[in-house]
Design an enzyme around this catalytic site. Structure first.
Site, PDB file in Angstrom:
ATOM      1  N   CYS A  20       0.810  -1.224   0.000  1.00 24.08           N
ATOM      2  CA  CYS A  20       0.000   0.000   0.000  1.00 24.08           C
ATOM      3  C   CYS A  20       0.837   1.264   0.000  1.00 24.08           C
ATOM      4  O   CYS A  20       0.289   2.363  -0.171  1.00 24.08           O
ATOM      5  CB  CYS A  20      -0.953  -0.013   1.187  1.00 24.08           C
ATOM      6  SG  CYS A  20      -2.277  -1.228   1.037  1.00 24.08           S
ATOM      7  N   GLY A  60     -14.941   9.498   0.966  1.00 25.84           N
ATOM      8  CA  GLY A  60     -13.754   8.658   0.858  1.00 25.84           C
ATOM      9  C   GLY A  60     -13.808   7.433   1.734  1.00 25.84           C
ATOM     10  O   GLY A  60     -12.783   7.007   2.291  1.00 25.84           O
ATOM     11  N   ASP A  61     -14.995   6.835   1.864  1.00 25.82           N
ATOM     12  CA  ASP A  61     -15.130   5.625   2.667  1.00 25.82           C
ATOM     13  C   ASP A  61     -14.380   4.468   2.026  1.00 25.82           C
ATOM     14  O   ASP A  61     -13.886   4.562   0.901  1.00 25.82           O
ATOM     15  CB  ASP A  61     -16.615   5.268   2.843  1.00 25.82           C
ATOM     16  CG  ASP A  61     -17.105   5.517   4.258  1.00 25.82           C
ATOM     17  OD1 ASP A  61     -16.528   4.919   5.177  1.00 25.82           O
ATOM     18  OD2 ASP A  61     -18.044   6.306   4.428  1.00 25.82           O
ATOM     19  N   HIS A 151      -9.423 -10.627 -14.294  1.00 22.59           N
ATOM     20  CA  HIS A 151      -8.876 -10.041 -15.512  1.00 22.59           C
ATOM     21  C   HIS A 151      -7.369  -9.940 -15.354  1.00 22.59           C
ATOM     22  O   HIS A 151      -6.871  -9.537 -14.296  1.00 22.59           O
ATOM     23  CB  HIS A 151      -9.471  -8.653 -15.754  1.00 22.59           C
ATOM     24  CG  HIS A 151      -9.068  -8.051 -17.054  1.00 22.59           C
ATOM     25  ND1 HIS A 151      -9.420  -8.579 -18.272  1.00 22.59           N
ATOM     26  CD2 HIS A 151      -8.323  -6.945 -17.336  1.00 22.59           C
ATOM     27  CE1 HIS A 151      -8.926  -7.839 -19.247  1.00 22.59           C
ATOM     28  NE2 HIS A 151      -8.251  -6.841 -18.694  1.00 22.59           N
ATOM     29  N   ASP A 238     -10.106   0.938   7.821  1.00 20.49           N
ATOM     30  CA  ASP A 238      -8.926   0.095   8.001  1.00 20.49           C
ATOM     31  C   ASP A 238      -7.684   0.931   7.726  1.00 20.49           C
ATOM     32  O   ASP A 238      -7.703   1.895   6.973  1.00 20.49           O
ATOM     33  CB  ASP A 238      -8.982  -1.178   7.152  1.00 20.49           C
ATOM     34  CG  ASP A 238      -9.020  -0.923   5.654  1.00 20.49           C
ATOM     35  OD1 ASP A 238      -9.380   0.200   5.239  1.00 20.49           O
ATOM     36  OD2 ASP A 238      -8.711  -1.846   4.894  1.00 20.49           O
TER      37      ASP A 238
END
Length: 360
Positions: A20, A60-61, A151, A238
């Site tokens: 991330c 922005g959840d 994909h 999170d």
């Protein structure tokens, strides 16, 4: 071409920003969303195909939510990133747990998932990709969901993640804008995955330190989400690439509140503090620090390692929950499900988004 090691390919050599930490920095993301605002779905409202959009893009959840009927809501999200560890099976496990986490952060349970894969087929063996997919499928199965397709594209940089559909109860959703003054902030996983994986990429982390980081990143947030629902939690997110303070800042700004965080109460992975002292700080973490400097007040005596770790760009981190009162009911529910957690701060009235870090 990536170098070979005794254990195989060094996947992290293909990753300029691991896990991330490869996210677009929060400041640039907000500029992008502001510019593209007209092309995004509204925050709520009826949809032409049926159903009511309960959570859209405005705050922005962690995921979008559509009410299907009085008892069911559909949760939809996606997440993918570049390699965070060299072992392809572990990368798949971590990426899957990370993508599923967005559903848990909304108070839902995963139902179906689709693979999203970019792979340099002329450079990396397809057998490695098979291991990525195997690790991910096992974690999705552990979550009670199923991988039903996906994909794949050919790309110079390997990337992997999932698009996930889940179900939730409309009246028991979590959202980032539901914090209330007096709520206790509870964190369900220790910090430090960013510094440990950065150190690993540089050959500075021990095998035990890496194993601890992999174990926490591959752990589902299912039990933490269940505990939050049982304790009546309404506010959650999170903790991933924007770090603990970055994600808390977004919750506070959306809720119109401020907070205090006690640094010494924040749980850390073994070795994280020492590796942060050693300077193993990702570019994503440094971007978080720059973005939040006007929103976070840090005590002069706070050790540099803690300052870095509070901003550390996490991958597949824990849930950050707002618990009414002292958080005792939530902590009991978490303990009863075997989830290690800590009360780390308090929500209070103040300038929206402002965080005061207290040493302890």
């Amino acid at each position: 071409m990536g170098a070979m090691t005794d254990s195989g390919w060094r996947l992290t050599e293909f990753s300029p920003g691991a896990g991330c930490a490869c996210k677009l920095p929060l400041g640039k993301l907000e500029e992008l969303l502001a510019a593209a605002g007209g092309g995004l779905a509204p925050a709520s409202g009826r949809l032409a195909a049926g159903g009511e959009l309960l959570v859209g893009a405005r705050e922005g959840d962690d995921a979008a939510v559509v009410r299907l009927d009085a008892d069911r809501a559909l949760v939809f999200t996606t997440d993918f990133f570049t390699p965070i560890v060299d072992d392809p099976y572990d990368w798949g496990r971590i990426a899957a747990a990370n993508a599923l986490s967005d559903v848990y952060a909304m108070g839902g349970a995963p139902l179906l998932a689709l693979n999203l894969t970019a792979w340099p087929s002329a450079t990396l063996p397809m057998e490695l990709l098979a291991e990525v997919l195997r690790g991910a499928a096992e974690v999705v199965s552990d979550a009670g969901a199923a991988v039903v397709g996906g994909h794949t594209i050919d790309d110079p940089g390997p990337k992997y993640g999932l698009a996930v559909v889940g179900l939730a109860e409309p009246g028991r959703l979590f959202a980032i804008d539901q914090l209330a003054a007096g709520d206790t902030l509870v964190l369900t996983k220790p910090l430090g995955t960013g510094v440990i994986t950065t150190a690993c990429k540089r050959g500075a982390a021990s095998s035990d330190q890496l194993a601890g980081a992999v174990a926490t990143m591959a752990t589902l947030n299912a039990a933490a989400s269940e505990a939050g629902r049982a304790a009546g939690v309404r506010a959650a997110t999170d903790v991933t690439g924007f770090g603990l303070l970055g994600h808390l800042h977004r919750m506070l700004r959306a809720s119109g509140l401020a907070a205090a965080v006690t640094a010494e109460q924040v749980p850390l992975l073994p070795g994280a503090r020492e590796l942060a002292d050693g300077g193993h700080i990702s570019g994503g973490t440094r971007a978080n620090i720059d973005y939040l400097q006007s929103s976070v007040t840090l005590p002069a005596q706070l050790p540099a390692a803690l300052r870095y770790l509070l901003h550390d760009a996490q991958t597949s981190g824990g849930l950050l929950l707002g618990a009414p009162g002292g958080g005792d009911a939530l902590l009991r529910e978490l303990a009863g499900r075997g989830v290690p957690a800590a009360a780390i701060g308090q929500v209070r009235a103040g300038e929206p988004g402002q965080i005061v870090v207290e040493p302890g």
